[in-house]
Design a protein around this motif. Sequence first.
Motif, PDB file in Angstrom:
ATOM      1  N   THR A  78      -7.405 -38.362  32.279  1.00 16.38           N
ATOM      2  CA  THR A  78      -6.350 -38.150  31.708  1.00 16.38           C
ATOM      3  C   THR A  78      -5.037 -37.437  32.690  1.00 16.38           C
ATOM      4  O   THR A  78      -3.922 -37.598  32.851  1.00 16.38           O
ATOM      5  CB  THR A  78      -5.193 -37.302  30.480  1.00 16.38           C
ATOM      6  OG1 THR A  78      -5.424 -36.428  31.106  1.00 16.38           O
ATOM      7  CG2 THR A  78      -5.440 -38.373  28.785  1.00 16.38           C
ATOM      8  N   PHE A  79      -5.996 -36.675  34.120  1.00 17.52           N
ATOM      9  CA  PHE A  79      -5.505 -36.784  35.723  1.00 17.52           C
ATOM     10  C   PHE A  79      -6.015 -37.281  35.913  1.00 17.52           C
ATOM     11  O   PHE A  79      -6.197 -38.225  36.247  1.00 17.52           O
ATOM     12  CB  PHE A  79      -6.347 -35.616  35.135  1.00 17.52           C
ATOM     13  CG  PHE A  79      -6.086 -34.347  34.317  1.00 17.52           C
ATOM     14  CD1 PHE A  79      -5.251 -34.443  33.332  1.00 17.52           C
ATOM     15  CD2 PHE A  79      -6.171 -32.850  34.778  1.00 17.52           C
ATOM     16  CE1 PHE A  79      -4.085 -33.300  32.495  1.00 17.52           C
ATOM     17  CE2 PHE A  79      -5.946 -31.672  33.899  1.00 17.52           C
ATOM     18  CZ  PHE A  79      -4.748 -32.170  32.835  1.00 17.52           C
TER      19      PHE A  79
ATOM     20  N   SER B  72      -7.050 -36.134  41.862  1.00 14.84           N
ATOM     21  CA  SER B  72      -6.860 -34.547  42.778  1.00 14.84           C
ATOM     22  C   SER B  72      -6.791 -33.920  41.506  1.00 14.84           C
ATOM     23  O   SER B  72      -7.054 -32.173  41.551  1.00 14.84           O
ATOM     24  CB  SER B  72      -5.286 -34.759  43.682  1.00 14.84           C
ATOM     25  OG  SER B  72      -5.400 -35.379  44.577  1.00 14.84           O
ATOM     26  N   GLN B  73      -6.155 -34.012  40.966  1.00 13.85           N
ATOM     27  CA  GLN B  73      -6.476 -32.892  39.139  1.00 13.85           C
ATOM     28  C   GLN B  73      -7.064 -32.421  39.058  1.00 13.85           C
ATOM     29  O   GLN B  73      -6.902 -31.621  38.323  1.00 13.85           O
ATOM     30  CB  GLN B  73      -4.641 -33.324  38.509  1.00 13.85           C
ATOM     31  CG  GLN B  73      -3.416 -33.318  38.704  1.00 13.85           C
ATOM     32  CD  GLN B  73      -2.999 -33.964  38.061  1.00 13.85           C
ATOM     33  OE1 GLN B  73      -2.460 -34.792  36.605  1.00 13.85           O
ATOM     34  NE2 GLN B  73      -0.823 -33.653  38.043  1.00 13.85           N
TER      35      GLN B  73
END
Lengths: 410, 178
Positions: A67-68, A71-72
């Motif tokens: 769900t990210f 980069s996150q």
Amino acid sequence: MPQALEIIKKQIGEDEWDEPYYVNMGPQHPATHGVLRLFLELDGEYITHCDPIIGYLHRGIEKLGETFTYSQNIVLTDRLDYIASAANNVGYCLAVEKLMGLEVPRRAQILRVIVCEMARIASHLLWLATHALDIGAMTVFLYCFRDREWLLNIYEEICGARLTHTYPCIGGVRLDFTPHIIEELYKFTEEFPNRIPEYETLIDVNRIWLKRTKGVGVISGEKAVNLGLTGPSLRGSGVRYDLRKTVPYLIYDELDFEMAVEYEGDVYARYRVRMKEMRESNKIIRQCLDKLAECEGEPVIAENAPGLFMPFDKPKRPQAAPHPKKVYLIKGVEVPVVPEGDVYVATEVPKGELGFYLVSDGAGHPWRMRIRAPSFVHISAIPDLCKGQMVADIIAVIGSIDIVLGECDR
Amino acid sequence: MGLIKTVFLTEIMKGLSLTLRKLFAKPVTIQYPEVKKEPAPGFRGRHALVRDPKTGKDRCVGCYRCAQVCPSRCIFIETERDPNTRKRIVTRYDIDALRCVYCAFCVEVCPVNALVLTEFYEYSGYSRDELYFTKEKLLQNWDEFIVTQKRPYFNPFWKPRGVPEKMLPGPKRKAEGI
């Protein structure tokens, strides 16, 4: 006394007398290095069976990763093995870069190796501190933390955080070193080899330490391979397998260092391997610092790096676009979205082989992020390692395979 | 282990002599509440919105980049258009510090350097409300922080070292200390 025994036997019945004794060790036991629970079946003081029960620190990192954006996700990898988070970041970034076909600048590669090796020393120091404390050597604990503190202070200067670094980013690293950091690292690499003999003076030949570690938790090389052990736990059994040597990544093939191997396969051998590795890591940092001077002023991030902004979704009408999928992430620089495909990249982190398996469907976030965590595999080896040992030896065994539950439960 | 070594406990004596020597060494402990550790420049601590010395207001332009890049989604922004000038006005800028993971992605992506993770680290509170920073609180954080600093203050994430200039947005290239 025999009379008393007879009375007890009569009270609880003859059959139950021979029954095994069950003990729950953990999840709040201080020597289980987190929240590991061991369900032990005992015959007197000897362990007949051991069942590790995990999942108390499960945070759903693999699912969260879907769900990210890519980069996150770097932030999530900090929380895997939180003792050496820079090493996890690097492993993840390498996987994404391989997927995207990104070339990392040389300076960034050297910086990554430095933070990786710093993480290795920091991790081994904490391992030695807690392992020695579990077995009963209090002083080593204090000395190790004194030196780990030094490393954490350097980390603080490098990236602004002491534990969850988030230092590398996709395509390079976020910040370059300052001259002061390089100076401080030179000082560290000069001083640290003098610190290791201090720990060794205290425990290396200490008879209590030897009695607690020699011949405890023995595992043969063949069995270690079959169980999937990696890292120092495997090299302690005489198997020459170190990803930095066997499958070199970053700039490890240019560096001069030795693979630390011991052949006994017991707790003491694994301790010796880690002590040797700390020395080798120190050597690597030293060489990297010299290499760093050669590429002074070069960029630390690839020019076509996606940056922190990545689109989360796929382009809406890919078939309508005349050109291959392109998005403008940074003004003036065209960057393709992560191509479809899957990739597995394994790196040698302090605990062993950390692998990232990423499946991409062309969107800005992984379709699946599977993490091959060394601690998870190592925990599965505990039953084999401590079968037939005494209860007190479990502490030494758990300590020697160096597990972090944050990584195991993910 | 030889007989002499076993009887005279040589290795234990060696260890004891080491600890005895350390007794006279300089202590490494910091007596925390009395003596405070100086954080390194760029330490990622309490959030603050930069108060522009020229205008006396925050610099935020309401581009939502920080809210978008935040992995823990702890930044809440609301904007509206000024009916006369059609300029964007930031009506709400909140950061939930208890959800923040202190990655400083927001500071790095902010094109006008409106946001900063200051080097201030002593801000625990007794309730959740104390650690929910509204726009006024964030500006107040900056005022509290900047008086303790040497001027001009420059955060490393405002213009990351070693990153080529052309990869940075315009205002970030020209970033100067405050």
